[in-house]
Motif scaffolding. Structure first.
Motif, mmCIF file in Angstrom:
data_model
loop_
_atom_site.group_PDB
_atom_site.id
_atom_site.type_symbol
_atom_site.label_atom_id
_atom_site.label_comp_id
_atom_site.label_asym_id
_atom_site.label_seq_id
_atom_site.Cartn_x
_atom_site.Cartn_y
_atom_site.Cartn_z
ATOM 1 N N GLY A 234 0.920 -1.125 0.022
ATOM 2 C CA GLY A 234 -0.195 -0.510 0.029
ATOM 3 C C GLY A 234 0.928 1.552 0.121
ATOM 4 N N ASP A 235 0.220 1.835 0.660
ATOM 5 C CA ASP A 235 0.533 3.556 -0.156
ATOM 6 C C ASP A 235 1.240 4.494 1.192
ATOM 7 N N VAL A 236 1.111 3.395 2.281
ATOM 8 C CA VAL A 236 1.967 3.612 4.013
ATOM 9 C C VAL A 236 3.582 4.219 3.569
ATOM 10 N N ALA A 237 4.260 5.804 3.971
ATOM 11 C CA ALA A 237 5.635 5.289 4.408
ATOM 12 C C ALA A 237 6.245 6.121 5.349
ATOM 13 N N CYS B 155 -3.116 3.456 19.139
ATOM 14 C CA CYS B 155 -2.842 2.831 18.434
ATOM 15 C C CYS B 155 -3.173 1.349 18.649
ATOM 16 N N CYS B 156 -3.421 0.356 17.943
ATOM 17 C CA CYS B 156 -3.450 -0.869 18.424
ATOM 18 C C CYS B 156 -3.723 -2.299 17.912
ATOM 19 N N LEU B 157 -3.925 -1.922 16.630
ATOM 20 C CA LEU B 157 -3.454 -2.901 15.755
ATOM 21 C C LEU B 157 -2.270 -3.279 15.036
ATOM 22 N N SER B 158 -2.671 -4.686 13.699
ATOM 23 C CA SER B 158 -1.253 -4.876 13.650
ATOM 24 C C SER B 158 -0.698 -4.603 11.578
ATOM 25 N N LYS B 159 -0.129 -4.752 11.039
ATOM 26 C CA LYS B 159 -0.107 -4.689 10.173
ATOM 27 C C LYS B 159 -1.052 -5.441 9.352
ATOM 28 N N ASP B 160 -0.983 -6.892 10.296
ATOM 29 C CA ASP B 160 -2.008 -7.999 9.555
ATOM 30 C C ASP B 160 -3.602 -7.486 8.906
#
Length: 1521
Positions: free
Chosen positions: A247-250, A291-296
Motif C-alpha cells: 500500500g501507500d504507507v511511507a 493505535c493497537c492494530l498490527s499491519k496484518d
C-alpha cells in the motif's frame, strides 16, 4: 609647541593623552600610571634639541625631534580628537552593515558605506605613517615597541591585503572580518579602559596556567569519551531487514519521536547495558488515541481501510522498530557526539558551561550505561566548580594586587606633590558631588558680589561728592576687605589691593595640586605680586581648603572639607546662617549696612521660624513618618494587578495624589528649614526633589493622558528607604566606590559585545532559519541578521542561557569550525570579563573591610550567640558546673544529676548519638509517598520513627537534667545548637501525637512530617567540633547579616522592576493555544475557534507572579523565553505578535545587568570578605605554624647541603646513568614523547581506517618501550628505596608502565584468541593509558602550583562537600515528600521533569537536585511542580502553588549563590597562601646561598655544587651518605 615653556602652551601639551604616541610602557606591574611621554615642559637645563625625552632623539638616522617634518608629525599625533572621531565613525559604518541585503553590495547604501570604509582605511594608514615618522619604527621607544601600535599595524596590513586581493577579484571573507578589530583602537585612547585591559594582561601568566590545566582536563575527559562512546549516539531503532509494507504507507527508516529529530530516541546495542531498548518505544497515537492494530489486521480488512480510520482504529507502526543499530546522524544537527576528539571537546565545553549538559548525559546513559553519570558529575565538579572558579580567583587576586600597587604608587607620587589618577578614585563617595556643589556656590556668590559691586559703583557715580574722591573705595566693597583678612572697620583698602572682587577668593587659596600626573603648578593669582606675603583670613571660606576631588583638582579649584549632609556652621551670635553653609558673613554685613528696623524685625521672626522648622525636620518622628509613608506607598503600588476592580484603581489614584503631596510637603519644609543651598548640598535631597517634581508633572499631565512612562519614576521612592538603614548604606557605599571601575568595565563590555556582534553578522548573518509547522521558513529568533539582534544574541550567549542552541544552528549552517567563535565568546566574555567585574566588587569589599577592621579590631568576636559553643565540651566544665549547682539544690536528686553528667561527659556519648542520627537519616531516605499503608515497610518506618524520637527525647532529657534548662552560664538553651535540637525533638513529639490522633486522616497534618526532616541538621552540631567545618559554618552564619543586607538591596531592585513589570505587562502574557493560530488576533477570535486562551506560567499579572518571573530572570535560566513573551505582548486580550515591541529589550537587559551581574555578584564579595574576617583569628596561629615549617625546611636543606651526596660512591657507569636521569634534557625529551603520545591518542576516532589503527598500535609499542626504559634507568640510578621513597612521581611512572604492559599483553591475547577476554576490560585498559598525561604535571611548575592550591584547599572543600551533601539530603527527602507523586503524561506535559529527572525516590531526587544546583533548566522543573490541582486529588498537593517556589528559590539561593561562593573564598585564601609559600621558598634559597657562600677555610662544597660535576674521591668519610 614642545619648545615653549609658557604655562598655557605647556599645559596644552600636557593635556594630550598619554596613549596617543603609544610609546608609554604599559602601566603594568612596575611602572606608575603614565604621564604623557616627553610632552612635559622641558626641565631647567634640559637639552633643547630633545624637547621630548621619552621619544627616540633621532628617527630614520636623520630626523631629530626639532627637524621640520618630524616635529609636525609629533604635533599632529598629539591631538587625539580626530582619531577618536574616525574610530566612532568606523563603529557606525560597521554597525550599518546588513548581512541579508549587502551580500553582493548592489544598493546605494552599501556603496556609500564602501566609500566611507575606503576613507577610514586611508585615514588609519596615514595615522600609521605619521606615527612612524614621529616615533621611528624599530626600537624600545619606537612605533613597533608598543603593543597597541602593533595591533594598529596589524589592522592596517590586513586592510592592505584585503584591497590587493580585491584587485585580483579574490574575495577572502576571513580577512574582511579583521575590520571588526578596528574599534579596539578605542581602548588605547581611553586611559581608564587601557588600565583595566592592562590589568587583564597582568593576569595572563597565571591565567595561562589555568588554561593549561583546562587543556589537561579537556584531553583526559575527551580521550575517555572517545574511547567509551565513539559512534554510540548514532544508535537508532530501525525496521527489520525483511520488513515489507503493502500500500501507500511511507515510514521513516528509523523511529523518530518528533518530526525534526531534535530529540532523538537513542537505543542501547546488545553488548551495552544502556537504559533504553527498542522495546521501550511507546505505541503510536493518532488524534489522542493509542493505535493497537498490527499491519496484518489491515490486510484482513482489505478494502475497508477508510472505515477503519473513521472508527478510530489505526496501526501501531512503532512496534516494528525493534532492531537497534548504528545510524548515520548524531543528535542536535550532528553537533553532539564523541566520534572524535574535536567533537568531544565541544561536548565537554558545553557540559562545563552547565547549559544543556543533562540532555547529553541522558543520551549517553540511554546508549551505554546508567553509571555514566559519574563521568559528567566529575567533569562538572572539576571543570565548573573548580577550574572556572580558579579563573575568577586568579583574576580577583591579581586585581587586588595591582590595585594596591597602583594605590601605593599614587600615594608616593602625592607625597612628592604629584597627583595621579589610579584605577579607581580613592575619594570618599559624595566628595566629588560636594566639591562640584561648592564650586557652583562659589561661582554664584562671585556673580552676586560682582552685581552688587556694579550696582554700588553706579550709585556712587550718580552721587559722586567731587572729582578728588577715588571711585575705587566703594567698588572694592566690604567683601574684598573681609576676604583679604583686613580689619572690617577702615573703608580704605590696604596697599597692593586690586579693587577687583573677583580675584579675592583665589588670593588666599592654598597651593592646589593640578592635573593628573603633570608638573605641579601653584594656582597663580594675577592680582598679587609674585612674592607678596598674604595674611590669613579671619574665616576661610570652605571652597578655599586644599583640593581632594580629581575633577576639580584639574581646574585648580580647592575642595571643601565641610561636614557633608545637613550640618551647618553657626554664626558668632549663635543664629544659623541664612543662605549657605559656608557663612562667610558677607550677606549679614550687607544687610546690617542697608536694612532698616522693620526689615530687621522680619528677619528675626523668619530666623526663629526656620529654627523651629529645622527642629521639626530633624526630629526622628518626622523621619519615621516619612519612612512609613514610603513603605505604605510601596505597598499601594505593589497591590496593583490584572483585572483589578475599578474601585481599587480609583483608590490607588487618590493614594498617589496623597503621597505625592506628602513628599512635596516634606520637600517644601526642608527647603524652608535649610534654605536652597543647604537643601541641595545633600545629594539625597536632590534625588527626592527630582522624584517629587516628576510625580507632580505626572499628575498634572494625566489629564492629557499618555504620560505612563513618568509613572515608573514613582518606583524610585523605594530607594529613599536606604537613607534610613545604615547597614544598607554601607553596602551601597561599596557599590558607589566601585562605580567608576564598573563604568569602565561596562564600556569594555559594550566594546566587546559590539565587536563580537559585527563578527557574528559577518559569519552567520542571514543563515539561521527555522521551518514552521505550515512549511514556511522564518528566521530563528536567535539570529545575527541585524545589529540589534546580533547584540541581543551575543548578550544571551554571555548569560549562558540556551547558548548551545545557537551553537548547533551555527555549526549546522556554516561548518563545525564555527564552534570556535562561540568558545572564544564564552571564554573571553564569561570567564575573563565577567570575572573581572566580580574582582572589582570583591576588591571593593576587601578595601572596605580592611578599613573597618582597623577601627573595630578589638570589638570583633565571633560569638554568634553560642554557635559552636556547645555545652557538651567534656568533663572539666561539667565538674565545675556541678560544683555550682549542687549547693543550690537539695541532695535528693544529686546522684541522678551526677549520673547524667557523667554520661554526657563520656567521650562515646556523642558518637552514639551520631550513630543514631546516621541511622535515622537512612530511614528518612527510605521514605516515599508510594508505600502502602499496611505494608511491612510502612510499619517498619513508623516504628523506627517512634524509636528514634524516644532516643532523642532521652538525649534531650539527660542534657536538661545535667545542665539546667535556662538559668546558668552553661544551661541547655544557652547554646544555639541545643535550641535547634530541642525544637526538632518538640516537633517530632507533636508529629507523633498528631499522626496517632488523626490515624492518617487530615491531609494538612502530613505536612508536619516535613518538619521531622529538619532532624537531619543534627550532624551539624557534632561537625561543628571539626575546626575546618566549624570555620565554614561560622563564616556562613556570620555572613547572614551582610548577605541579608544584599538581599534587601536585591529586594529593592526586585520590587522596583516587579512593579514596573506589572505596569508594563499585566494581562498581556496570555496567548491562544490551538492547531492553527495564524489568523487569530484577540481573545474573542480564540474562543470562537474553540481554542484555549491561556497565560504563560511566568507572567507579570501581579507583584507575586512578577517577582517569581524576575527571580527566574536573575538566575539566568530560561530568561530568554520570558523576554520573547515580553517583546511579543501587544495589549490585554490581544494575541501576541512576534517582536511587537523591541523597546522592551531595555527592561529585560537592564534588569539582567543591574541585578544578575552587578548586585548578585556582590554575594561573592560579601562571602569572601566574611571568610577573611573569620580567618583573622586563625591568622596568627597559621603564621606561627608556617614559620616553624619554614625553619624546619631550612634546617633540612642545610643538613642536606653539608652531607656528601648519596651518589658519591657510584661506579662510573652508574654515575653516567645517574647524571643522565637527573639531566634537564631527559625531562624535555620525555615531555616531548608524552605530548606526541597524547596527540596519537587524540587521533583515534569513530570509523577509523585499519591503517591508522595499525600505525597507532605501533606508536603505542614505541612509547611504552620509552617509558619502560626510563623506569629501568631510574631504578638503576636511584636504587630501589630512593626510587620509591624520595620521588613520588616515580611511583606514578611505574604504575603507568605496568598498566601499559598489561594492556598490550591483553590485546595480544585477544587478537590471538588464546583466552576469552571481556572487551570492556580491554577498553578500560586503553582508557587508563590517559594516566600518561599526568606525567606532564611534574614538568609544568606553574600548573603544579595551581594544583597544589587546589589540593591544599581540598580539606576545606571537603567540609563544604559535607555541607552540600547535607543540604541535598534535606532537600531530596523534602522533594520526595512534596513532589513524589507528580507524573508526566499527555494531560500534564512536562518541561523540565522527565523519566530521568523525577522525585519518585531518594536517589533520583538527589540527581535532580544536582541538576537544579547547576542551574540547568531548573525553571522548567519548577514550572512542572506548579501544577493546578484537578479533581484527581491523589497525585497533587493543593499547597504546591506556594510551597514549590519557596522550595526551589531557597535551594537555588543557597546552592548557587552562597555555597559556591564559599568555594571561591576557600580557593582565594589558599592561592594567597601558596603565593606566600613560594615567596618564602625563594627567600630561603637566597638565605642558604648567602650563608653557604665560600668562606676561607671552609669544608669542600657538596658534589652537586662542585664545578664540572667533580666530587671528592670517597675515602672512609665518603661512606656516610
Amino acid at each position: 609647541m614642545a619648545e615653549s615653556s609658557s604655562p598655557p602652551s605647556s599645559s596644552a601639551a600636557a593635556a594630550a593623552p598619554a596613549a596617543e604616541l603609544g610609546v608609554t610602557e604599559q602601566p603594568g606591574p612596575q611602572s606608575p600610571p603614565p604621564s604623557p611621554p616627553g610632552l612635559e615642559e622641558p626641565l631647567d637645563g634640559a637639552d633643547p634639541e630633545v624637547p621630548h625625552p621619552d621619544l627616540a632623539p633621532v628617527a630614520f638616522f636623520c630626523l631629530r625631534q626639532t627637524t621640520s617634518p618630524r616635529n609636525w608629525c609629533i604635533k599632529m599625533v598629539c591631538n587625539p580628537y580626530p582619531f577618536m572621531l574616525v574610530i566612532l565613525l568606523n563603529c557606525v559604518t560597521l554597525g550599518m552593515y546588513q548581512p541579508c541585503d549587502d551580500m553582493d553590495c548592489l544598493s546605494d547604501r552599501c556603496k556609500i558605506l564602501q566609500v566611507f570604509d575606503d576613507f577610514i582605511f586611508v585615514f588609519f594608514a596615514m595615522e600609521m605613517v605619521l606615527k612612524m615618522v614621529a616615533l621611528g619604527i624599530f626600537g624600545k621607544k619606537c612605533y613597533l615597541g608598543d603593543t597597541w601600535n602593533r595591533l594598529d599595524f596589524f589592522i592596517v596590513m590586513a586592510g592592505m591585503v584585503e584591497y590587493s586581493l580585491d584587485l585580483q577579484n579574490i574575495n577572502l571573507s576571513a580577512i574582511r572580518t579583521v575590520r571588526v578589530l578596528r574599534p579596539l583602537k578605542a581602548i588605547n585612547r581611553v586611559p581608564s579602559m587601557r588600565i583595566l585591559v592592562n590589568l587583564l594582561l597582568d593576569t595572563l601568566p597565571m591565567l595561562g596556567n589555568v588554561l593549561l590545566l583546562c587543556f589537561f582536563v579537556f584531553f583526559i575527559f575527551g580521550i575517555i569519551g572517545v574511547q567509551l562512546w565513539a559512534g554510540l549516539l548514532r544508535n537508532r531503532c530501525f525496521l527489520e531487514e525483511n520488513f515489507t509494507i503493502q500500500g501507500d504507507v511511507a515510514l521513516p527508516p528509523y523511529y523518530q519521536p518528533e518530526e525534526d529529530d531534535e530529540m532523538p530516541f537513542i537505543c542501547s546495542l546488545s553488548g551495552d547495558n544502556g537504559i533504553m531498548g527498542c522495546h521501550e518505544i511507546p505505541p503510536l497515537k493518532e488524534q489522542g488515541r493509542e493505535c493497537c492494530l498490527s499491519k496484518d489486521d489491515v490486510y484482513d480488512f482489505g478494502a475497508g481501510r477508510q472505515d477503519l480510520n473513521a472508527s478510530g482504529l489505526c496501526v501501531n507502526w512503532n512496534r516494528y522498530y525493534n532492531v537497534c543499530r548504528t545510524g548515520s546522524a548524531n543528535p542536535h544537527k550532528g553537533a553532539i557526539n564523541f566520534d572524535n576528539i574535536g567533537y568531544a571537546w565541544i561536548v565537554i565545553f558545553q557540559v562545563i558551561t552547565l547549559e544543556g549538559w543533562v540532555e547529553i548525559m541522558y543520551y549517553v546513559m540511554d546508549a551505554h550505561s546508567f553509571y555514566n553519570f559519574i563521568y559528567f558529575i566529575l567533569l562538572i565538579i572539576v571543570g565548573s566548580f573548580f577550574m572556572i572558579n580558579l579563573c575568577l580567583v586568579v583574576i580577583a587576586t591579581q586585581f587586588s594586587e595591582t590595585k594596591q600597587r597602583e594605590h601605593r604608587l599614587m600615594l608616593e607620587q602625592r607625597q612628592r606633590y604629584l597627583s595621579s589618577s589610579t584605577v579607581a578614585s580613592y575619594a570618599e563617595p559624595g566628595d566629588c558631588y560636594e566639591e562640584i556643589f561648592q564650586y557652583v556656590c562659589h561661582i554664584l556668590r562671585k556673580a552676586r558680589r560682582r552685581a552688587l559691586g556694579l550696582y554700588q559703583a553706579l550709585q556712587s557715580r550718580r552721587r559722586a561728592p567731587g572729582p578728588g574722591a577715588s571711585p575705587g573705595i566703594t567698588v572694592s566693597g566690604p567683601a574684598c576687605r573681609r576676604l583679604r583678612g583686613a580689619p572690617l572697620r577702615p573703608r580704605v583698602p590696604p596697599a597692593g589691593d586690586s579693587g577687583d572682587p573677583a580675584t579675592a577668593p583665589l588670593a588666599n587659596a592654598p597651593p592646589c595640586l593640578l592635573g593628573t600626573g603633570r608638573a605641579v603648578r601653584q594656582v597663580e593669582n594675577p592680582g598679587l605680586p609674585s612674592g607678596a606675603p598674604v595674611r590669613a583670613p579671619c574665616s576661610l571660606p570652605a571652597f578655599l581648603t586644599p583640593c581632594r576631588c580629581p575633577v576639580w583638582a584639574g581646574l585648580g579649584l580647592g575642595a571643601p572639607s565641610t561636614p557633608s549632609g545637613d550640618s551647618e556652621e553657626v554664626d558668632g551670635d549663635g543664629a544659623r546662617s541664612s543662605e549657605d553653609g559656608t557663612s562667610s558673613g558677607l550677606e549679614k554685613e550687607d544687610e546690617e549696612e542697608q536694612a532698616d528696623g522693620a526689615a530687621r524685625l522680619c528677619g528675626d521672626v523668619w530666623r526663629e521660624t526656620r529654627a523651629k522648622l529645622r527642629g521639626i525636620v530633624d526630629s526622628k518622628y518626622f523621619n519615621r513618618g516619612i519612612m512609613m509613608a514610603i513603605l505604605v506607598n510601596t505597598v499601594s503600588m505593589g497591590i496593583e494587578h490584572h483585572e483589578q476592580p475599578e474601585e481599587l484603581t480609583n483608590i490607588l489614584e487618590i493614594c498617589n495624589v496623597v503621597f505625592t503631596s506628602m513628599f512635596a510637603l516634606e520637600m517644601l519644609l526642608k527647603l524652608a528649614a535649610f534654605g536652597l543651598f543647604d537643601y541641595l548640598r545633600n545629594p539625597y535631597n536632590i534625588f527626592d526633589s527630582i522624584i517629587v517634581i516628576i510625580s507632580i508633572w505626572e499628575i498634572v499631565g494625566q489629564a492629557d493622558g499618555g504620560l505612563s512612562v513618568l509613572r515608573t519614576f514613582r518606583l524610585l521612592r523605594v530607594l529613599k528607604l536606604v537613607r534610613f538603614m545604615p547597614a544598607l548604606r554601607r553596602q551601597l557605599v561599596v557599590l558607589m566606590k566601585t562605580m567608576d571601575n564598573v563604568a569602565t568595565f561596562c564600556m569594555l563590555l559594550m566594546l566587546f559585545i559590539f565587536i563580537f556582534s559585527i563578527l557574528g553578522m559577518h559569519i552567520f548573518g542571514c543563515k539561521f532559519s527555522l521551518r514552521t509547522d505550515t512549511g514556511d521558513t522564518v528566521p530563528d529568533r536567535k539570529n545575527f541578521d541585524s545589529l540589534l539582534w546580533a547584540i541581543v544574541t551575543v548578550f544571551q550567549i554571555l548569560t549562558q542561557e540556551d547558548w548551545n542552541v545557537v551553537l548547533y544552528n551555527g555549526m549546522a549552517s556554516t561548518s563545525p569550525w564555527a564552534s570556535l567563535y562561540f568558545v572564544a565568546l564564552m571564554t573571553f566574555g564569561n570567564y575573563v570579563l565577567f570575572n573581572l567585574l566580580v574582582a572589582i566588587l570583591v576588591e571593593g569589599f576587601q578595601a572596605e573591610v580592611s578599613a573597618a577592621l582597623a577601627e573595630e579590631a578589638p570589638a570583633w568576636g565571633l560569638d554568634q550567640a553560642g554557635w559552636g559553643r556547645g555545652p557538651d565540651g567534656g568533663g572539666l566544665q561539667v565538674r565545675h558546673l556541678a560544683g555550682n549547682t549542687f549547693r543550690r539544690r537539695g541532695l535528693s536528686i544529686r546522684w541522678f544529676r551526677v549520673l547524667c553528667q557523667t554520661i554526657i561527659a563520656h567521650k562515646l556519648f556523642d558518637y552514639v548519638v551520631l550513630a543514631f542520627i546516621f541511622l535515622n537519616c537512612i530511614t528518612i531516605a527510605l521514605e516515599r509517598p508510594q508505600i502502602e499503608a499496611g505494608s511491612t515497610e510502612r510499619i517498619f518506618l513508623t516504628v523506627s520513627n517512634y524509636i528514634f524520637t524516644a532516643i532523642f527525647v532521652g538525649e534531650m532529657t539527660l542534657k536538661v537534667v545535667s545542665l539546667g534548662l535556662y538559668f546558668g552560664e552553661q544551661a541547655y538553651l544557652r547554646s544555639s545548637w541545643n535550641v535547634l535540637d530541642g525544637f526538632l525533638v518538640f516537633v517530632s513529639i507533636i508529629d507523633i501525637v498528631v499522626s496517632v490522633a488523626s490515624a492518617g486522616g487530615a491531609k494538612i497534618l502530613g505536612v508536619l512530617r516535613v518538619l521531622r526532616l529538619l532532624r537531619t541538621l543534627r550532624p551539624l552540631r557534632v561537625i561543628s567540633r571539626a575546626p575546618g567545618l566549624k570555620l565554614v559554618v561560622e563564616t556562613l552564619i556570620s555572613s547572614l547579616k551582610p548577605i541579608g543586607n544584599i538581599v534587601l538591596i536585591c529586594c529593592a531592585f526586585f520590587i522596583i522592576f516587579g512593579i514596573l513589570g506589572v505596569q508594563l505587562f499585566k494581562g498581556k502574557f496570555y496567548h491562544c493555544l490551538g492547531v492553527d493560530t495564524r489568523n487569530i488576533t484577540n481573545r474573542s477570535d480564540c474562543v470562537a475557534a474553540n481554542y484555549r486562551w491561556v497565560h504563560h506560567k511566568y507572567n507579570f499579572d501581579n507583584l507575586g507572579q512578577a517577582l517569581m518571573s524576575l527571580f527566574v530572570l536573575a538566575s539566568k535560566d530560561g530568561w530568554v523565553n520570558i523576554m520573547y513573551n515580553g517583546l511579543d505582548a501587544v495589549a490585554v486580550d490581544q494575541q501576541p505578535v512576534p517582536n511587537h515591541n523591541p523597546w522592551m529589550l531595555l527592561y529585560f537587559i537592564s534588569f539582567l545587568l543591574i541585578v544578575s551581574f552587578f548586585v548578585l555578584n556582590m554575594f561573592v564579595g560579601v562571602v569572601v570578605e566574611n571568610f577573611h574576617k573569620c580567618r583573622q583569628h586563625q591568622e596568627a596561629e597559621e603564621a606561627r605554624r608556617r614559620e616553624e615549617k619554614r625553619l624546619r625546611r631550612l634546617e633540612k636543606k642545610r643538613r642536606k647541603a653539608q652531607r656528601l651526596p648519596y651518589y658519591a660512591t657510584y661506579c662510573p657507569t652508574r654515575l653516567l646513568i645517574h647524571s643522565m636521569c637527573t639531566s634537564h634534557y631527559l625531562d624535555i625529551f620525555i615531555t616531548f614523547i608524552i605530548c606526541l603520545n597524547v596527540v596519537t591518542m587524540s587521533l583515534e576516532h569513530y570509523n577509523q581506517p585499519t591503517s591508522l589503527e595499525t600505525a597507532l598500535k605501533y606508536c603505542n609499542y614505541m612509547f611504552t618501550t620509552v617509558f619502560v626504559l626510563e623506569a629501568v634507568l631510574k631504578l638503576v640510578a636511584f636504587g630501589l628505596r630512593r626510587f620509591f621513597k624520595d620521588r613520588r612521581w616515580n611511583q606514578l611512572d611505574l604504575a603507568i608502565v605496568l598498566l601499559s604492559v598489561m594492556g598490550i599483553t591483553l590485546e595480544e591475547i585477544e587478537i590471538n584468541a588464546a583466552l576469552p577476554i571481556n572487551p570492556t576490560i580491554i577498553r578500560i585498559m586503553r582508557v587508563l593509558r590517559i594516566a600518561r598525561v599526568l606525567k606532564l604535571l611534574k614538568m609544568a611548575t606553574g600548573m603544579r602550583a595551581l594544583l597544589d592550591t587546589v589540593v591544599q584547599a581540598l580539606p576545606q572543600v571537603g567540609n563544604l562537600g559535607l555541607l552540600f551533601m547535607l543540604l541535598f539530603f534535606i532537600y531530596a527527602a523534602l522533594g520526595v515528600e512534596l513532589f513524589g507523586k507528580l507524573v508526566c503524561n499527555d494531560e500534564n506535559p512536562c518541561e523540565g521533569m522527565s523519566r530521568h529527572a523525577t522525585f519518585e525516590n531518594f536517589g533520583m531526587a538527589f540527581l535532580t537536585l544536582f541538576q537544579v544546583s547547576t542551574g540547568d533548566n531548573w525553571n522548567g522543573i519548577m514550572k512542572d511542580t506548579l501544577r493546578d490541582c484537578t479533581h484527581d486529588e491523589r497525585s497533587c498537593l493543593s499547597s504546591l502553588q506556594f510551597v514549590s517556589p519557596l522550595y526551589f528559590v531557597s535551594f537555588v539561593l543557597t546552592a548557587q549563590f552562597v555555597l559556591i561562593n564559599v568555594v571561591v573564598a576557600v580557593l582565594m585564601k589558599h592561592l594567597d597562601d601558596s603565593n606566600k609559600e613560594a615567596q618564602e621558598d625563594a627567600e630561603m634559597d637566597a638565605e642558604l646561598g648567602a650563608r653557604d657562600g665560600p668562606r676561607p677555610g671552609s669544608s669542600p662544597r657538596p658534589a652537586h655544587q662542585l664545578p664540572g660535576g667533580a666530587w671528592p674521591r670517597p675515602g672512609r668519610a665518603g661512606r656516610r651518605g
